[in-house]
Write an enzyme that holds these catalytic residues in place. Structure first.
Site, mmCIF file in Angstrom:
data_model
loop_
_atom_site.group_PDB
_atom_site.id
_atom_site.type_symbol
_atom_site.label_atom_id
_atom_site.label_comp_id
_atom_site.label_asym_id
_atom_site.label_seq_id
_atom_site.Cartn_x
_atom_site.Cartn_y
_atom_site.Cartn_z
ATOM 1 N N HIS A 167 0.732 -1.189 0.192
ATOM 2 C CA HIS A 167 0.116 0.131 -0.034
ATOM 3 C C HIS A 167 0.761 1.303 0.267
ATOM 4 C CE1 HIS A 167 -3.981 -1.769 0.207
ATOM 5 N NE2 HIS A 167 -3.405 -2.684 1.299
ATOM 6 N N GLU A 208 -6.601 -3.784 -4.237
ATOM 7 C CA GLU A 208 -5.585 -4.900 -3.488
ATOM 8 C C GLU A 208 -5.067 -5.847 -4.724
ATOM 9 O OE1 GLU A 208 -4.633 -5.288 -0.610
ATOM 10 O OE2 GLU A 208 -6.069 -4.427 0.690
HETATM 11 FE FE LIG Z 1 -4.318 -4.555 1.944
#
Ligand SMILES: [Fe+2]
Length: 308
Positions: A167, A208
């Site tokens: 991330h 994701e």
């Molecule tokens: Fe994640």
């Protein structure tokens, strides 16, 4: 994270204030009393933290520092071949240290000048409104623990490596950071279980596990793929479907295996247009407007980076 709930080890606080992280019996650290005590301590400090205070640093062990160095080395080589250009540029700008685990304060110090994002500590699962909604404010709730050193290239739960290399790298790029902010603002508009469920599935298949075509090659931009030593080598073998919000929002997934179905954008511009447009406008009625059918089978909610 909300949709990763089943993978996060439950964290409980006893009447006397003792915080316990409940690892599964098959967790690589289950039989390591020292590791479990550290996990409890890290979780307890995160729970006690309040915004505005310095984020409590974690005194990582030499073994954990070794895990970080190993994973950084292995993933950097894979990113050259398999990560999208947007991510590679962002990671270069972020300049994460390869020789030591960055504390969350260091991650924030590096991210803030790039996109304004800040990392806040999370003990484990974070509620839907808080996790997704905070993205609108440029806040990412991050775990601080590191996977067990017995298996440096595998984790059964999202750890700091997923949060920061996956991330964090994405959030260092202005365009993908803005996509996350749009997702945060969308999450704050949603109130119904069906609206939130649809949104969370789109998030899963993009933020994701998103992939994008670049000069005829499939490349990853999803944090779950970018932080996974094993799955990043396998995603090109998945069934690749065109980017389609209506389809992603109702597509079930299984967190316990590599994703067999992925949705590819034609380019980052199409991702920002289609998914950014969805995040910008979606509300609780969007699934019905898109003619979304009822999902077949129970949705498997959970997480990225659960696999090697
Ligand atoms: Fe994640």
């Amino acid at each position: 994270m909300f949709e990763e709930g089943r993978l996060y080890a439950p964290v409980t606080t006893a009447a006397d204030g003792a915080v316990t992280v409940h690892l599964d019996e098959d967790h690589p650290g289950f039989g390591d009393g020292e590791y479990r005590a550290r996990r409890n301590l890290i979780a307890a400090r995160a729970l006690r933290w309040t915004p505005g205070d310095p984020v409590p640093p974690v005194d990582y062990t030499d073994a954990e520092q070794g895990v970080w160095r190993t994973v950084c080395r292995e993933l950097a080589a894979k990113h050259e071949r398999l990560a999208c250009a947007e991510y590679r540029r962002a990671v270069a700008a972020l300049g994460l240290p390869a020789d030591h685990i960055p504390q969350l304060e260091e991650v924030t110090a590096r991210l803030a000048p790039l996109t304004g994002f800040a990392y806040h500590p999370a003990a484990g699962l974070v509620a839907f409104e808080e996790f997704y909604g905070s993205l609108a404010d440029g806040i990412f709730h991050s775990t601080q623990y590191i996977r067990h050193h017995a298996r440096p290239l595998y984790t059964p739960e999202p750890d700091l490596i997923h949060e920061v290399i996956g991330h964090g790298g994405v959030l260092a790029g202005p365009r993908l950071a803005e996509l996350n902010r749009l997702a945060g603002r969308a999450a704050r508009r949603l109130e119904t279980p069906s609206g939130r469920d649809f949104f969370a599935h789109v998030f899963w298949f993009t933020i994701e596990f998103g992939v994008v075509w670049e000069r005829g090659e499939l490349r990853a931009y999803g944090a779950g793929l970018l932080s996974s030593y094993g799955e990043i080598e396998e995603f090109r073998g998945a069934e690749i479907r065109p980017l389609d919000v209506a389809a992603m929002g109702v597509q079930s997934y299984d967190i316990t295996r590599y994703q067999p179905i992925l949705y590819a954008a034609d380019g980052i511009e199409q991702l920002l247009d289609v998914v950014g447009g969805f995040f910008a406008e979606c509300d609780d009625d969007t699934p019905a407007r898109l003619g979304a059918p009822a999902r077949l089978g129970a949705p498997a909610r959970s997480a990225a980076s659960a696999r090697a």
